[in-house]
Every structure is written in C-alpha cells, then in structure tokens.
Design a protein around this motif. Structure first.
Motif, PDB file in Angstrom:
ATOM      1  N   MET A   1       0.833  -1.207   0.000  1.00 23.07           N
ATOM      2  CA  MET A   1       0.000   0.000   0.000  1.00 23.07           C
ATOM      3  C   MET A   1       0.863   1.252   0.000  1.00 23.07           C
ATOM      4  O   MET A   1       0.543   2.236  -0.662  1.00 23.07           O
ATOM      5  N   PHE A   2       1.961   1.238   0.738  1.00 23.60           N
ATOM      6  CA  PHE A   2       2.872   2.380   0.767  1.00 23.60           C
ATOM      7  C   PHE A   2       3.445   2.632  -0.619  1.00 23.60           C
ATOM      8  O   PHE A   2       3.501   3.766  -1.089  1.00 23.60           O
ATOM      9  N   ARG A   3       3.880   1.555  -1.315  1.00 27.79           N
ATOM     10  CA  ARG A   3       4.416   1.710  -2.670  1.00 27.79           C
ATOM     11  C   ARG A   3       3.341   2.216  -3.625  1.00 27.79           C
ATOM     12  O   ARG A   3       3.605   3.058  -4.473  1.00 27.79           O
ATOM     13  N   LEU A   4       2.132   1.710  -3.470  1.00 24.99           N
ATOM     14  CA  LEU A   4       1.039   2.150  -4.327  1.00 24.99           C
ATOM     15  C   LEU A   4       0.756   3.633  -4.113  1.00 24.99           C
ATOM     16  O   LEU A   4       0.610   4.398  -5.073  1.00 24.99           O
ATOM     17  N   GLU A   5       0.712   4.061  -2.862  1.00 24.18           N
ATOM     18  CA  GLU A   5       0.489   5.478  -2.557  1.00 24.18           C
ATOM     19  C   GLU A   5       1.609   6.334  -3.138  1.00 24.18           C
ATOM     20  O   GLU A   5       1.370   7.385  -3.728  1.00 24.18           O
ATOM     21  N   ARG A   6       2.847   5.863  -3.022  1.00 20.87           N
ATOM     22  CA  ARG A   6       3.985   6.589  -3.581  1.00 20.87           C
ATOM     23  C   ARG A   6       3.874   6.691  -5.098  1.00 20.87           C
ATOM     24  O   ARG A   6       4.059   7.759  -5.678  1.00 20.87           O
ATOM     25  N   ASP A   7       3.531   5.576  -5.743  1.00 17.60           N
ATOM     26  CA  ASP A   7       3.408   5.580  -7.203  1.00 17.60           C
ATOM     27  C   ASP A   7       2.293   6.503  -7.673  1.00 17.60           C
ATOM     28  O   ASP A   7       2.451   7.222  -8.667  1.00 17.60           O
ATOM     29  N   VAL A   8       1.177   6.514  -6.970  1.00 27.50           N
ATOM     30  CA  VAL A   8       0.070   7.401  -7.339  1.00 27.50           C
ATOM     31  C   VAL A   8       0.487   8.856  -7.152  1.00 27.50           C
ATOM     32  O   VAL A   8       0.209   9.702  -8.008  1.00 27.50           O
ATOM     33  N   SER A   9       1.180   9.158  -6.070  1.00 30.25           N
ATOM     34  CA  SER A   9       1.651  10.533  -5.845  1.00 30.25           C
ATOM     35  C   SER A   9       2.603  10.976  -6.944  1.00 30.25           C
ATOM     36  O   SER A   9       2.513  12.108  -7.440  1.00 30.25           O
ATOM     37  N   ILE A  10       3.510  10.106  -7.339  1.00 30.60           N
ATOM     38  CA  ILE A  10       4.444  10.436  -8.418  1.00 30.60           C
ATOM     39  C   ILE A  10       3.677  10.673  -9.708  1.00 30.60           C
ATOM     40  O   ILE A  10       3.958  11.629 -10.454  1.00 30.60           O
ATOM     41  N   SER A  11       2.697   9.826  -9.992  1.00 33.23           N
ATOM     42  CA  SER A  11       1.900   9.974 -11.218  1.00 33.23           C
ATOM     43  C   SER A  11       1.138  11.291 -11.233  1.00 33.23           C
ATOM     44  O   SER A  11       1.105  11.997 -12.252  1.00 33.23           O
ATOM     45  N   VAL A  12       0.531  11.643 -10.115  1.00 33.48           N
ATOM     46  CA  VAL A  12      -0.233  12.888 -10.040  1.00 33.48           C
ATOM     47  C   VAL A  12       0.690  14.088 -10.212  1.00 33.48           C
ATOM     48  O   VAL A  12       0.373  15.027 -10.956  1.00 33.48           O
ATOM     49  N   GLU A  13       1.829  14.076  -9.549  1.00 35.31           N
ATOM     50  CA  GLU A  13       2.774  15.187  -9.677  1.00 35.31           C
ATOM     51  C   GLU A  13       3.305  15.292 -11.099  1.00 35.31           C
ATOM     52  O   GLU A  13       3.470  16.396 -11.634  1.00 35.31           O
TER      53      GLU A  13
END
Length: 104
Positions: A33-45
């Motif tokens: 879940m932490f990696r998924l949250e990180r990946d989504v944040s990177i994608s949004v940015e």
C-alpha cells in the motif's frame, strides 16, 4: 500429515505462530500500500507538472483555427486510447521500465 497438522493446530504455541504469520502478512500489505500510494503521488505530480508546462508554453489558438484543432484533438485522443490499450495488454508498464533503468 493430517495428524501433524492437527497437533500443530492444538499445540500451545499455535496462537503465537498464527500471530506471527498474520503480522508478516499485514506488513507485506502495508509495504504494498505504501508503494502504491507513492506511485500514485508520483503519477499525479508528473501529470500536474506536464499540464503546467504545456499550458505555459503553448499559446491559445486563434478562433478560426480552434474548430479544426478540436477535431484533430479528438482523433489524436482516440488514437492515444487505442495505443494505451495495446500497451497495457502487452505488459511491462513504463513505470517498471523506468525504475529498472534508474540506479537505486
């Protein structure tokens, strides 16, 4: 085999082993879940940065050219969606390719 499984289940340390296994699984879920949250944040940015860059570097079209540009944009968007579908069906995703190229 069944006798060993039953004995293991009924042994006094079975609860401890179960708790250890549950804790291990929960830790794995947390990391995913932490990696998924990180990946989504990177994608949004990434998307936000691209949109800002695009909007600040491309001037608006004059009124007469807007209708043609809008029609062409629709065609390009449809082609993009088809290409995206092919890419996702093909496998590995670009994010994996990029992370494999970047040294950790």
């Amino acid at each position: 085999m069944a006798e060993n499984a039953i004995a293991s289940f009924l042994s006094p340390d079975a609860a401890g082993r179960q708790e250890t296994a549950t804790t291990k699984r929960l830790d794995q879920i947390y990391r995913r879940m932490f990696r998924l949250e990180r990946d989504v944040s990177i994608s949004v940015e990434t998307l936000a940065l691209f949109a800002r860059f695009w909007l600040t570097t491309n001037p608006p079209l004059p009124e007469p050219a807007r209708a043609a540009a809008k029609a062409q944009a629709g065609e390009r968007y449809d082609a993009f969606i088809v290409a995206l579908g092919r890419r996702l069906a093909k496998g590995p995703v670009l994010r994996q390719e990029v992370s494999e190229d970047v040294p950790h």
